[in-house]
Design an enzyme around this catalytic site. Sequence first.
Site, short mmCIF file in Angstrom:
data_model
loop_
_atom_site.label_atom_id
_atom_site.label_comp_id
_atom_site.label_asym_id
_atom_site.label_seq_id
_atom_site.Cartn_x
_atom_site.Cartn_y
_atom_site.Cartn_z
N VAL A 16 4.17 3.02 0.96
CA VAL A 16 5.38 3.40 0.05
C VAL A 16 5.65 4.21 0.81
CG1 VAL A 16 4.99 4.43 -2.13
CG2 VAL A 16 3.65 3.38 -1.78
N HIS A 17 7.15 4.15 0.59
CA HIS A 17 8.53 5.65 0.52
C HIS A 17 9.52 5.16 -0.47
CE1 HIS A 17 10.47 2.01 2.16
NE2 HIS A 17 9.24 1.57 2.73
N GLY A 18 10.59 5.58 -0.21
CA GLY A 18 11.55 5.87 -1.86
C GLY A 18 11.57 4.38 -1.44
#
Length: 159
Positions: A16-18
């Site tokens: 999970v990242h932007g």
Amino acid sequence: MAGPNILLTRIDNRLVHGQVGVTWVGSLGANLLLVANDAAATDPIQQNLMDMVVAEGVQTRYFTLQKTIDVIHKAASHQKILLVCKTPQDVLILIKGGVPVSAVNVGNMHFAEGKRQIHKTVSVDDADVDAFRELAARHVICEIRRVPDESGELISKLL
């Protein structure tokens, strides 16, 4: 009873990242981000860091692969799930365990020793290729697409 409402299954070695926590969630209208990864499921620090980039109002769950297999069919019908895995092997384990996945979005698989780059953001080794081929044999469409407004490219054409 209908199966779980999995809107998208994504492979991203960053989990999970932007791009995932905001862009994909928003584009899909997902309200549950489920990370199926044995290491992340037991690492509260990593979970807290990932939670920081998730859009407000979106729930997160961090399950081992086996727990995902065990509980995914108990998901409520109102849960719109974005399922994130780290590797194609993880997706294959979930499918073999009965998780209903018909398509996979391949976002990012970093280059490392023993891997060859097949796309700007995707590098594979022989184990990855074998997993993608088995997914294809199971009629699972695997498409490289970093962001929702980008056109996808079938990974089978690049292997």
